[in-house]
Motif scaffolding. Structure first.
Motif, PDB file in Angstrom:
ATOM      1  N   LEU A  56      15.492   4.960  -6.452  1.00 58.78           N
ATOM      2  CA  LEU A  56      16.471   4.952  -5.362  1.00 58.78           C
ATOM      3  C   LEU A  56      15.778   4.683  -4.025  1.00 58.78           C
ATOM      4  CD1 LEU A  56      19.339   5.477  -4.214  1.00 58.78           C
ATOM      5  CD2 LEU A  56      18.667   7.879  -4.051  1.00 58.78           C
ATOM      6  N   TYR A  57      14.685   5.369  -3.772  1.00 53.27           N
ATOM      7  CA  TYR A  57      13.938   5.178  -2.531  1.00 53.27           C
ATOM      8  C   TYR A  57      13.417   3.745  -2.425  1.00 53.27           C
ATOM      9  CZ  TYR A  57      10.894   6.102   1.373  1.00 53.27           C
ATOM     10  OH  TYR A  57      10.294   6.060   2.595  1.00 53.27           O
ATOM     11  N   TYR A  58      12.930   3.188  -3.526  1.00 56.05           N
ATOM     12  CA  TYR A  58      12.446   1.805  -3.531  1.00 56.05           C
ATOM     13  C   TYR A  58      13.567   0.827  -3.178  1.00 56.05           C
ATOM     14  CZ  TYR A  58      10.911  -2.706  -5.257  1.00 56.05           C
ATOM     15  OH  TYR A  58      10.623  -4.033  -5.356  1.00 56.05           O
ATOM     16  N   VAL A  59      14.714   1.008  -3.783  1.00 54.61           N
ATOM     17  CA  VAL A  59      15.844   0.110  -3.505  1.00 54.61           C
ATOM     18  C   VAL A  59      16.270   0.217  -2.045  1.00 54.61           C
ATOM     19  CG1 VAL A  59      18.276  -0.321  -4.033  1.00 54.61           C
ATOM     20  CG2 VAL A  59      16.656   0.026  -5.884  1.00 54.61           C
ATOM     21  N   MET A  60      16.367   1.452  -1.539  1.00 58.33           N
ATOM     22  CA  MET A  60      16.792   1.627  -0.151  1.00 58.33           C
ATOM     23  C   MET A  60      15.746   1.138   0.846  1.00 58.33           C
ATOM     24  SD  MET A  60      19.005   5.100  -0.202  1.00 58.33           S
ATOM     25  CE  MET A  60      19.648   4.783   1.419  1.00 58.33           C
ATOM     26  N   SER A  61      14.492   1.039   0.420  1.00 62.21           N
ATOM     27  CA  SER A  61      13.432   0.550   1.300  1.00 62.21           C
ATOM     28  C   SER A  61      13.257  -0.963   1.232  1.00 62.21           C
ATOM     29  CB  SER A  61      12.102   1.216   0.943  1.00 62.21           C
ATOM     30  OG  SER A  61      12.175   2.591   1.167  1.00 62.21           O
ATOM     31  N   THR A  68       2.814   5.997  -2.939  1.00 66.47           N
ATOM     32  CA  THR A  68       3.974   6.799  -3.352  1.00 66.47           C
ATOM     33  C   THR A  68       4.052   6.924  -4.860  1.00 66.47           C
ATOM     34  OG1 THR A  68       5.166   6.042  -1.391  1.00 66.47           O
ATOM     35  CG2 THR A  68       6.475   6.999  -3.159  1.00 66.47           C
ATOM     36  N   ILE A  69       3.860   5.838  -5.565  1.00 68.31           N
ATOM     37  CA  ILE A  69       3.927   5.865  -7.037  1.00 68.31           C
ATOM     38  C   ILE A  69       2.774   6.679  -7.615  1.00 68.31           C
ATOM     39  CG2 ILE A  69       3.768   4.416  -9.098  1.00 68.31           C
ATOM     40  CD1 ILE A  69       5.486   2.359  -7.543  1.00 68.31           C
ATOM     41  N   SER A  70       1.603   6.620  -6.995  1.00 66.12           N
ATOM     42  CA  SER A  70       0.465   7.415  -7.464  1.00 66.12           C
ATOM     43  C   SER A  70       0.752   8.915  -7.330  1.00 66.12           C
ATOM     44  CB  SER A  70      -0.794   7.069  -6.669  1.00 66.12           C
ATOM     45  OG  SER A  70      -1.125   5.724  -6.828  1.00 66.12           O
ATOM     46  N   ILE A  71       1.266   9.306  -6.171  1.00 65.44           N
ATOM     47  CA  ILE A  71       1.600  10.723  -5.966  1.00 65.44           C
ATOM     48  C   ILE A  71       2.688  11.161  -6.945  1.00 65.44           C
ATOM     49  CG2 ILE A  71       2.626  12.360  -4.338  1.00 65.44           C
ATOM     50  CD1 ILE A  71       1.240  10.740  -2.098  1.00 65.44           C
ATOM     51  N   PHE A  89       6.534  16.039   4.498  1.00 67.78           N
ATOM     52  CA  PHE A  89       6.162  15.120   3.430  1.00 67.78           C
ATOM     53  C   PHE A  89       6.073  13.687   3.929  1.00 67.78           C
ATOM     54  CE2 PHE A  89       7.021  12.587  -0.426  1.00 67.78           C
ATOM     55  CZ  PHE A  89       5.954  13.047  -1.198  1.00 67.78           C
ATOM     56  N   SER A  90       6.992  13.278   4.819  1.00 66.73           N
ATOM     57  CA  SER A  90       6.976  11.897   5.308  1.00 66.73           C
ATOM     58  C   SER A  90       5.750  11.627   6.182  1.00 66.73           C
ATOM     59  CB  SER A  90       8.246  11.583   6.081  1.00 66.73           C
ATOM     60  OG  SER A  90       8.323  12.350   7.246  1.00 66.73           O
ATOM     61  N   LYS A  91       5.225  12.680   6.838  1.00 60.20           N
ATOM     62  CA  LYS A  91       4.003  12.494   7.637  1.00 60.20           C
ATOM     63  C   LYS A  91       2.774  12.330   6.756  1.00 60.20           C
ATOM     64  CE  LYS A  91       5.798  14.894  11.635  1.00 60.20           C
ATOM     65  NZ  LYS A  91       5.863  16.147  12.371  1.00 60.20           N
ATOM     66  N   LYS A  92       2.836  12.818   5.535  1.00 60.29           N
ATOM     67  CA  LYS A  92       1.697  12.705   4.613  1.00 60.29           C
ATOM     68  C   LYS A  92       1.608  11.318   3.969  1.00 60.29           C
ATOM     69  CE  LYS A  92       0.551  16.923   5.278  1.00 60.29           C
ATOM     70  NZ  LYS A  92      -0.471  17.181   6.259  1.00 60.29           N
ATOM     71  N   LEU A  93       2.732  10.621   3.895  1.00 65.06           N
ATOM     72  CA  LEU A  93       2.722   9.276   3.305  1.00 65.06           C
ATOM     73  C   LEU A  93       2.225   8.268   4.321  1.00 65.06           C
ATOM     74  CD1 LEU A  93       6.148   9.302   1.430  1.00 65.06           C
ATOM     75  CD2 LEU A  93       3.877   9.425   0.421  1.00 65.06           C
ATOM     76  N   PRO A  94       1.633   7.175   3.859  1.00 68.14           N
ATOM     77  CA  PRO A  94       1.166   6.141   4.804  1.00 68.14           C
ATOM     78  C   PRO A  94       2.337   5.466   5.489  1.00 68.14           C
ATOM     79  CG  PRO A  94       0.948   5.369   2.553  1.00 68.14           C
ATOM     80  CD  PRO A  94       1.361   6.813   2.479  1.00 68.14           C
ATOM     81  N   GLN A  95       2.141   5.065   6.722  1.00 68.95           N
ATOM     82  CA  GLN A  95       3.200   4.405   7.477  1.00 68.95           C
ATOM     83  C   GLN A  95       3.145   2.936   7.187  1.00 68.95           C
ATOM     84  OE1 GLN A  95       5.475   6.113   9.246  1.00 68.95           O
ATOM     85  NE2 GLN A  95       4.463   7.938   8.522  1.00 68.95           N
ATOM     86  N   GLN A 111       0.821  -1.205   0.000  1.00 65.83           N
ATOM     87  CA  GLN A 111       0.000   0.000   0.000  1.00 65.83           C
ATOM     88  C   GLN A 111       0.863   1.267   0.000  1.00 65.83           C
ATOM     89  OE1 GLN A 111      -3.267   0.272  -0.399  1.00 65.83           O
ATOM     90  NE2 GLN A 111      -3.068   2.493  -0.360  1.00 65.83           N
ATOM     91  N   PHE A 112       1.963   1.243   0.715  1.00 65.79           N
ATOM     92  CA  PHE A 112       2.867   2.390   0.758  1.00 65.79           C
ATOM     93  C   PHE A 112       3.413   2.697  -0.636  1.00 65.79           C
ATOM     94  CE2 PHE A 112       7.180   4.041   0.983  1.00 65.79           C
ATOM     95  CZ  PHE A 112       6.974   5.203   1.709  1.00 65.79           C
TER      96      PHE A 112
END
Length: 171
Positions: free
Chosen positions: A70-75, A41-44, A165-171, A36-37
């Protein structure tokens, strides 16, 4: 001017590096994300890319896509464990020493469920963050206060924007 040999010898003999605190922890804060995260993220990012493509062309879109990758790989790739040391000469991270003269204040923080030991540095990027085990915080604080001042610096505008911005994304 005459110096006796004992005094001269003590001023020329270098002090050996001595470990004060040592621990092994991940190289960076890490938290696995669910499907879901990534969908959110990809939709935004897709909407922002569409707007930027219409306004500016392809280059900003390529930049955003590369940052999302980059964010996907690091996550998804968990960090390796490395050795952290606080010594009488400075802070050693993965075998690389940062001397006390290059460090300013220090404080503790938290990001992605990881406790952090944060140092203000005199070099760019002006901050060094170490993942620390929570049971070592008091011992580390006591030792570091002998060398540095414990005081949190106020967040920069970039830090504030990232936090918002990080607070706006789902946890």
């Amino acid at each position: 001017m005459y110096m006796d040999s004992a005094n001269q010898e003590s001023t020329l003999k270098p002090e050996l590096e001595k470990d004060l605190v040592t621990w092994i922890a991940p190289a960076r804060p890490f938290k696995r994300r669910d499907k879901q995260f990534y969908v959110t993220t990809i939709s935004i990012a897709g909407m922002v890319c569409l707007i930027l493509f219409l306004a500016e062309g392809a280059m900003p879109v390529i930049l955003i896509i590369s940052l999302i990758f980059l964010y996907y790989v690091m996550s998804t790739v968990s960090p390796e464990d490395i050795e952290y040391k606080i010594t009488n000469k400075g802070v050693r991270v993965g075998g690389v020493l940062t001397e006390w003269v290059s460090l300013g204040r220090f404080w503790f923080g938290k990001r992605l469920d990881s406790d952090l030991l944060i140092f203000e540095t005199k070099t760019i990027p002006n901050r060094m963050e170490l993942v620390i085990k929570s049971d070592l915080k008091l011992e580390t604080e006591k030792i570091l206060k002998e060398y540095l001042v414990m005081e949190e610096i106020s967040p920069s505008n970039l830090d504030k924007a990232i936090d918002w911005f990080s607070k706006k994304l789902p946890q």
